[in-house]
Design a protein around this motif. Sequence first.
Motif, PDB file in Angstrom:
ATOM      1  N   ALA A   7       0.771  -1.231   0.000  1.00 12.39           N
ATOM      2  CA  ALA A   7       0.000   0.000   0.000  1.00 12.39           C
ATOM      3  C   ALA A   7       0.801   1.279   0.000  1.00 12.39           C
ATOM      4  CB  ALA A   7      -0.933   0.005   1.186  1.00 12.39           C
ATOM      5  N   TYR A 106     -13.074   6.383  -1.334  1.00 12.39           N
ATOM      6  CA  TYR A 106     -11.726   5.817  -1.306  1.00 12.39           C
ATOM      7  C   TYR A 106     -11.221   5.885   0.137  1.00 12.39           C
ATOM      8  CZ  TYR A 106     -10.484  10.788  -1.560  1.00 12.39           C
ATOM      9  OH  TYR A 106     -10.391  12.143  -1.332  1.00 12.39           O
ATOM     10  N   GLN A 148      -1.807   6.896   4.281  1.00  9.04           N
ATOM     11  CA  GLN A 148      -2.188   6.029   3.173  1.00  9.04           C
ATOM     12  C   GLN A 148      -3.426   6.586   2.488  1.00  9.04           C
ATOM     13  OE1 GLN A 148      -2.508   2.151   5.279  1.00  9.04           O
ATOM     14  NE2 GLN A 148      -1.412   1.364   3.513  1.00  9.04           N
ATOM     15  N   GLY A 150      -6.036   5.116  -0.580  1.00 11.09           N
ATOM     16  CA  GLY A 150      -6.332   3.999  -1.454  1.00 11.09           C
ATOM     17  C   GLY A 150      -6.925   4.425  -2.782  1.00 11.09           C
ATOM     18  N   GLU A 151      -7.342   3.431  -3.545  1.00  7.16           N
ATOM     19  CA  GLU A 151      -7.906   3.658  -4.868  1.00  7.16           C
ATOM     20  C   GLU A 151      -9.422   3.827  -4.795  1.00  7.16           C
ATOM     21  OE1 GLU A 151      -5.941   4.043  -7.398  1.00  7.16           O
ATOM     22  OE2 GLU A 151      -4.138   3.525  -6.259  1.00  7.16           O
ATOM     23  N   GLN A 154     -11.917   1.140  -3.265  1.00  4.76           N
ATOM     24  CA  GLN A 154     -11.188   0.213  -2.411  1.00  4.76           C
ATOM     25  C   GLN A 154     -11.699   0.292  -0.975  1.00  4.76           C
ATOM     26  OE1 GLN A 154      -6.955   0.989  -2.099  1.00  4.76           O
ATOM     27  NE2 GLN A 154      -6.467  -1.173  -1.813  1.00  4.76           N
ATOM     28  N   LEU A 159      -6.750  -2.125   1.934  1.00  4.45           N
ATOM     29  CA  LEU A 159      -5.598  -1.225   1.955  1.00  4.45           C
ATOM     30  C   LEU A 159      -4.634  -1.716   3.036  1.00  4.45           C
ATOM     31  CD1 LEU A 159      -4.340   1.355   0.766  1.00  4.45           C
ATOM     32  CD2 LEU A 159      -5.567   2.657   2.519  1.00  4.45           C
TER      33      LEU A 159
END
Length: 337
Positions: A7, A106, A148, A150-151, A154, A159
Amino acid sequence: MSERLVAGSHLALVLGLVAPGRLGAAEADPDRAVVTLSDGERYEGTLAFTGGRKPSFFDVAKQKRFDLDPAEIVRVAVSVEEERLQQGWMFLEESRNDKVKLPYTYPLRKLRTAVTLTSGETLEGHVTAVFYLETESDERRFFLLTDQKGEKGQTLEALVYVKDVVLPNRKAGGKASGAIRVPPGPAAIVNLDREVSFQPPFTGLPVGRYDVFLFRGTTVRYGLTGGPVAPGDLRAIEGKIALVEEFYTGKRVVAAAREGETVRALMELTRKEAGHDAGWRYARWELWTLAPTAQTWDIRKRLYLHRARFPEAQGVPDFAYAAEDRLKGVPETATIE
């Protein structure tokens, strides 16, 4: 050469190429490490920070940033400070404040890291680094992160981040560091004073009290330090938890205990619907710490304990729970029979 890239983050810092000649760690090698990810995956090998670079660490207590010497690290434990599913938005026109909601979310997450050093000191704060695990036939790259993202679409569960790094052959404070020995099988421990969880092997532990959790098939044995939670408070806590939206659609408070103003709740999280991993169903256990506010309860920490997955045809079973006093408030050096 295979690689597991864990990730990404805009704070991740690549530390260069791996120096040759580090493969094939001996059992007594001080650089031997065990890495546990947030999804429960574990890897072993020789730890390598390369190119003469050192992890950058921000100490939240001292409000100071400095570099860590990799040779002084005994254990790294990562916990979640904050995480959420962020709604996607876009501006209708440039230079205007009008926004429109997009049809996706996300994940966002902020992580906090506790590092135990060979001096015996434990630092808490935020770290940014890339490290490698090497074996005779393989090399894997991992990130230690602060933030972090994420997409689109997601889940927080998908993640993945580095949860724990332990170097069992190193000592803290000039002597063998704390170690809790438990019977073979999945397990987790929680440091009550620092509010951080650890995965096996339980070595390189900072001084403190630990609650122990043992997972054996469909039976979970646990210790939960504290006194009873008032029925009204427990109902309010369950109401607060029910509002949390996440990958796990089933959320159950297995047990709760109060110590001062803090309530610790052992949570069983399940997902019986189809998810991102076709053909599987999931169960996950966490310890949530909560504190009262003027109007409700604040979920302060969610500490990962264990995750299990089951074939879709089998489904998620019913679990049995057993509270045991011997698993409560265990010191950093102990043996659980």
